[in-house]
Design an enzyme around this catalytic site. Structure first.
Site, PDB file in Angstrom:
ATOM      1  N   ARG A  45       0.782  -1.221  -0.024  1.00 50.75           N
ATOM      2  CA  ARG A  45      -0.052   0.002   0.002  1.00 50.75           C
ATOM      3  C   ARG A  45       0.822   1.391   0.050  1.00 50.75           C
ATOM      4  NH1 ARG A  45      -2.253  -3.321   4.182  1.00 50.75           N
ATOM      5  NH2 ARG A  45      -4.465  -4.140   3.765  1.00 50.75           N
ATOM      6  N   LYS A  54      -2.395  -1.977   7.934  1.00 48.66           N
ATOM      7  CA  LYS A  54      -3.463  -1.535   8.632  1.00 48.66           C
ATOM      8  C   LYS A  54      -3.586  -2.341   9.872  1.00 48.66           C
ATOM      9  CE  LYS A  54      -6.538  -0.278   4.414  1.00 48.66           C
ATOM     10  NZ  LYS A  54      -7.620  -0.384   4.073  1.00 48.66           N
ATOM     11  N   HIS A  58      -2.469   2.578  -6.140  1.00 47.19           N
ATOM     12  CA  HIS A  58      -3.163   1.345  -5.762  1.00 47.19           C
ATOM     13  C   HIS A  58      -3.247   0.598  -7.237  1.00 47.19           C
ATOM     14  CE1 HIS A  58      -4.632  -0.139  -1.994  1.00 47.19           C
ATOM     15  NE2 HIS A  58      -5.689  -0.527  -2.747  1.00 47.19           N
ATOM     16  N   ARG A 106      -0.764  -2.236  -7.101  1.00 50.26           N
ATOM     17  CA  ARG A 106      -1.049  -3.285  -6.084  1.00 50.26           C
ATOM     18  C   ARG A 106      -2.390  -4.075  -6.815  1.00 50.26           C
ATOM     19  NH1 ARG A 106      -1.447  -4.487  -0.446  1.00 50.26           N
ATOM     20  NH2 ARG A 106      -3.547  -4.775   0.444  1.00 50.26           N
ATOM     21  N   HIS A 110      -4.695  -8.589   3.686  1.00 52.42           N
ATOM     22  CA  HIS A 110      -5.891  -8.663   3.714  1.00 52.42           C
ATOM     23  C   HIS A 110      -6.571  -9.440   4.837  1.00 52.42           C
ATOM     24  CE1 HIS A 110      -6.991  -7.338  -0.572  1.00 52.42           C
ATOM     25  NE2 HIS A 110      -6.470  -6.702   0.037  1.00 52.42           N
ATOM     26  N   TYR A 147     -10.341  -9.998  -6.808  1.00 49.12           N
ATOM     27  CA  TYR A 147      -9.258 -10.055  -8.008  1.00 49.12           C
ATOM     28  C   TYR A 147      -9.400 -11.221  -8.908  1.00 49.12           C
ATOM     29  CZ  TYR A 147      -6.519  -6.730  -5.499  1.00 49.12           C
ATOM     30  OH  TYR A 147      -6.283  -5.552  -4.876  1.00 49.12           O
TER      31      TYR A 147
END
Length: 295
Positions: A145, A169, A241, A244, A267, A276
């Protein structure tokens, strides 16, 4: 309890108890303040009821799409959960309020040819050329990210083991393999360009710096990718992004399983990674013919 104190305490809670990043905290705070402005301080946070929330959502639904509405609902729900946690209230006024259904927009991706073309348009004769090349290679080569990129430290680079460590995150750390091409571009930037910068002591361990020796901002990374896209004449919207998304899509197309991609991307839920699966029919047919016993 007044709103300003409640929001300040909520921010501390998100940072200390939940380990949220600064960007996430700012996003939550923005959503709560939007509701505070709607209430106009006519009620204390602990006096809010479901009808107040519904009136607010009717207003925001006129100007915001379903995705933005869902984000606000999520932020408010967390805020009132915090008040329950602190024993200011006993029930959440958003308990029976559902988020609007949102369509999952397929992310833009670049082909390997487009990525090579974009990289070829980086002007290595300029002072920041090596740095920008290392940035693009890391975004695509490791799928990290933007926030993870700007906060990447030299002490997080384990090149002998072919790994880098990033903080994602929720302040969660993960190790990501790094390929030789990406590793070499980052090493060249550090050894050549970065060593010529007078580094601000506060950022001496940060990998990516601007010409004044401060760490790069997220906005600067967006500017770099936007300018590269314009120089390459791509007729699609490109952001950091995008690399990514391309990283994950190319892994999937070449046989990587979703669980592996989930771990690489950081994730928390596999459902986030499933976006995806936007592959063409040809690839899906090949997978069916290769793996199904009745094919």
């Amino acid at each position: 309890m007044n709103w300003n104190n409640a929001i300040k305490d909520f921010n501390d809670y998100l940072k200390i108890e939940r380990g949220f990043s600064l960007n996430s905290i700012e996003s939550y705070e923005k959503d709560v303040k939007k509701f505070k402005d709607f209430i106009n301080d006519s009620k204390s946070p602990i006096k809010i009821n479901p009808d107040d929330i519904k009136e607010f959502l009717v207003v925001v639904s006129k100007t915001l799409n379903s995705s933005s509405q869902s984000r606000i609902i999520s932020g408010l729900r967390s805020f009132f959960e915090f008040l329950i946690f602190e024993k200011y209230i006993t029930s959440n006024p958003l308990r029976l309020i559902e988020s609007p259904k949102t369509s999952r927009k397929l992310p833009d991706t670049l082909s390997t040819k487009e990525i090579d073309e974009l990289i070829s348009n980086i002007d290595l004769s300029k002072q920041q050329g090596e740095r920008n090349l290392a940035i693009i290679e890391l975004l695509y080569g490791c799928g990290i990210r933007v926030s993870e990129l700007v906060d990447l430290k030299i002490s997080d680079l384990f090149f002998e083991e072919n790994f880098i460590k990033v903080t994602g995150k929720g302040n969660k750390q993960r190790l990501i393999p790094i390929g030789n091409i990406t590793k070499n571009k980052v090493a060249l930037y550090i050894e050549n360009s970065r060593n010529k910068i007078k580094v601000n002591r506060s950022f001496k361990d940060h990998v990516f710096l601007n010409r004044r020796g401060n760490k790069l901002t997220r906005a600067m990374i967006f500017t770099i990718t936007k300018q590269l896209a314009e120089r390459s004449n791509f007729n699609k919207s490109i952001s950091p992004h995008t690399f990514r998304h391309s990283f994950a899509t190319h892994l999937l197309e070449n046989g990587a399983d979703l669980r592996t991609i989930q771990q690489l991307l950081g994730h928390e839920s596999i459902t986030t990674t499933e976006i995806y699966m936007h592959l063409d029919n040809k690839y899906l047919s090949e997978a069916l013919n290769k793996y199904h016993p009745r094919a």
